[in-house]
Design a protein around this motif. Sequence first.
Motif, mmCIF file in Angstrom:
data_model
loop_
_atom_site.group_PDB
_atom_site.id
_atom_site.type_symbol
_atom_site.label_atom_id
_atom_site.label_comp_id
_atom_site.label_asym_id
_atom_site.label_seq_id
_atom_site.Cartn_x
_atom_site.Cartn_y
_atom_site.Cartn_z
ATOM 1 N N MET A 49 0.706 -1.206 -0.327
ATOM 2 C CA MET A 49 -0.259 0.296 -0.193
ATOM 3 C C MET A 49 0.969 1.466 0.161
ATOM 4 N N PRO A 50 0.803 2.173 -0.683
ATOM 5 C CA PRO A 50 0.970 3.251 -0.893
ATOM 6 C C PRO A 50 1.265 3.929 0.385
ATOM 7 N N GLY A 51 2.568 4.501 1.113
ATOM 8 C CA GLY A 51 2.556 5.566 2.174
ATOM 9 C C GLY A 51 1.750 6.844 1.416
ATOM 10 N N LYS A 52 1.031 7.141 2.558
ATOM 11 C CA LYS A 52 0.639 9.080 2.465
ATOM 12 C C LYS A 52 1.070 10.175 3.964
ATOM 13 N N TYR A 53 1.272 10.809 2.477
ATOM 14 C CA TYR A 53 2.211 12.306 3.792
ATOM 15 C C TYR A 53 1.101 13.175 3.561
ATOM 16 N N GLU A 54 1.028 14.383 4.718
ATOM 17 C CA GLU A 54 -0.267 15.665 5.126
ATOM 18 C C GLU A 54 1.229 16.662 3.857
ATOM 19 N N TYR A 55 0.229 17.494 3.580
ATOM 20 C CA TYR A 55 1.020 18.562 2.318
ATOM 21 C C TYR A 55 -0.042 19.948 3.058
ATOM 22 N N VAL A 56 0.971 20.418 2.961
ATOM 23 C CA VAL A 56 -0.307 21.788 3.599
ATOM 24 C C VAL A 56 0.017 23.421 3.224
ATOM 25 N N ALA A 126 2.522 14.222 -5.201
ATOM 26 C CA ALA A 126 2.587 15.061 -4.516
ATOM 27 C C ALA A 126 2.685 16.738 -5.637
ATOM 28 N N THR A 127 3.391 16.136 -6.998
ATOM 29 C CA THR A 127 3.111 17.123 -7.511
ATOM 30 C C THR A 127 2.433 17.839 -7.884
ATOM 31 N N LEU A 128 0.982 16.809 -8.194
ATOM 32 C CA LEU A 128 -0.466 17.296 -8.380
ATOM 33 C C LEU A 128 -0.641 18.594 -7.049
ATOM 34 N N VAL A 129 -0.414 17.609 -6.358
ATOM 35 C CA VAL A 129 -1.225 18.404 -4.527
ATOM 36 C C VAL A 129 -0.430 20.233 -5.072
ATOM 37 N N GLU A 130 0.850 19.423 -5.071
ATOM 38 C CA GLU A 130 1.706 21.320 -4.908
ATOM 39 C C GLU A 130 0.618 22.225 -6.161
ATOM 40 N N GLU A 131 0.581 21.743 -7.449
ATOM 41 C CA GLU A 131 -0.061 22.488 -8.599
ATOM 42 C C GLU A 131 -1.692 23.614 -7.984
ATOM 43 N N THR A 132 -2.619 21.871 -7.581
ATOM 44 C CA THR A 132 -3.978 22.462 -7.094
ATOM 45 C C THR A 132 -3.835 23.734 -5.770
ATOM 46 N N HIS A 133 -2.692 22.946 -4.627
ATOM 47 C CA HIS A 133 -2.647 23.991 -4.040
ATOM 48 C C HIS A 133 -2.284 25.682 -4.331
ATOM 49 N N LEU A 202 3.380 31.574 2.825
ATOM 50 C CA LEU A 202 3.914 31.504 3.714
ATOM 51 C C LEU A 202 4.775 29.908 3.341
ATOM 52 N N ALA A 203 3.596 29.103 2.730
ATOM 53 C CA ALA A 203 4.806 27.902 2.164
ATOM 54 C C ALA A 203 3.517 27.134 1.056
ATOM 55 N N VAL A 204 4.094 26.277 0.158
ATOM 56 C CA VAL A 204 3.433 25.588 -0.527
ATOM 57 C C VAL A 204 3.663 24.073 -0.362
ATOM 58 N N SER A 205 2.562 23.015 0.196
ATOM 59 C CA SER A 205 2.308 21.641 -0.027
ATOM 60 C C SER A 205 3.488 21.873 0.463
ATOM 61 N N ARG A 206 3.490 22.142 1.505
ATOM 62 C CA ARG A 206 4.534 21.422 2.307
ATOM 63 C C ARG A 206 4.989 19.800 2.727
ATOM 64 N N GLU A 207 5.681 19.020 2.871
ATOM 65 C CA GLU A 207 5.140 17.409 3.456
ATOM 66 C C GLU A 207 5.461 17.251 4.574
ATOM 67 N N SER A 208 4.872 16.365 5.036
ATOM 68 C CA SER A 208 5.233 16.334 6.651
ATOM 69 C C SER A 208 6.435 15.117 7.179
ATOM 70 N N ALA A 209 6.554 15.417 8.224
ATOM 71 C CA ALA A 209 7.787 14.370 7.964
ATOM 72 C C ALA A 209 7.818 13.100 8.240
ATOM 73 N N GLU A 210 6.257 12.185 8.615
ATOM 74 C CA GLU A 210 6.383 11.582 9.130
ATOM 75 C C GLU A 210 4.186 10.840 8.127
ATOM 76 N N ARG A 211 4.353 9.477 8.331
ATOM 77 C CA ARG A 211 3.311 8.817 7.147
ATOM 78 C C ARG A 211 2.346 9.155 7.688
ATOM 79 N N THR A 212 1.200 9.643 7.429
ATOM 80 C CA THR A 212 -0.544 9.852 7.784
ATOM 81 C C THR A 212 -0.806 8.412 7.532
ATOM 82 N N GLY A 213 -2.729 8.285 8.138
ATOM 83 C CA GLY A 213 -3.120 7.160 7.857
ATOM 84 C C GLY A 213 -3.015 6.006 8.632
#
Length: 254
Positions: A49-56, A126-133, A202-213
Amino acid sequence: MNNVPEQRPYYDDEISLVDLAATFIRRRRVFYVVFLVTTLVGLAYALLMPGKYEYVSLYQMAEVESGKTVVAPATTIATLQNRWFPEVQATHREMEEEKLPFEINFSNPENTGLIRMASEASQENATLVEETHKKLINQVKERQQSLLTRDKKSLENRIEAIDRAVESLQGGEDTGSAIADAYEKRVDLEGKLEGLNPGETLAVSRESAERTGTSRSLVVVLAAVLGGMLGVFLAFVAEFVMLVREQLGEGTDK
């Protein structure tokens, strides 16, 4: 009248714990197979299963004065949720013929002028998340800049009107207090003009250090628990099926 202790009637079809244990032992191989297969399937799923991260992403809203935003954060979030983000989703579905593979949660941290955008997604998206944000941030920025420009123009016009009024009052009699009031209003308007601050990303699609879910270890544990329960159930089902076949065999022989 004799007090004879009442005896509990005995029925041939009663099942005791000993019978249950004996049945389970006879069909333990069914339990082992089901438990092992289910656990291995869970382990394989956990590994694949793919690991998920939070992008803020964070955006500081434009201000008309210190601590007062050009528009209420709740209004901006409502527009993002009900207009701009659905439009982005519809565009992506139309172009890619598939649904956007993540959602965006919009919030306003308490006592701040920040807009927070958060998405859970795999690293391949991740790239798609950044573009959308970025698209949504740009829409917020453009809207707020237009409001800021409107307020700036309004203040400048009011200052020019005061300057014209002062010019017309100069040289007249008993106009000192009126000119003083006009200058006081002008200073106040200039303060408001200087207090206009544009929004800032201030920040665009900053990836969390740890996985979520759900963690992989939890998936394996749940698979093992499910395998145990399913194994016990199928062990007794196997015993039941065998007894039914024996009964049918005896009926045929007769």
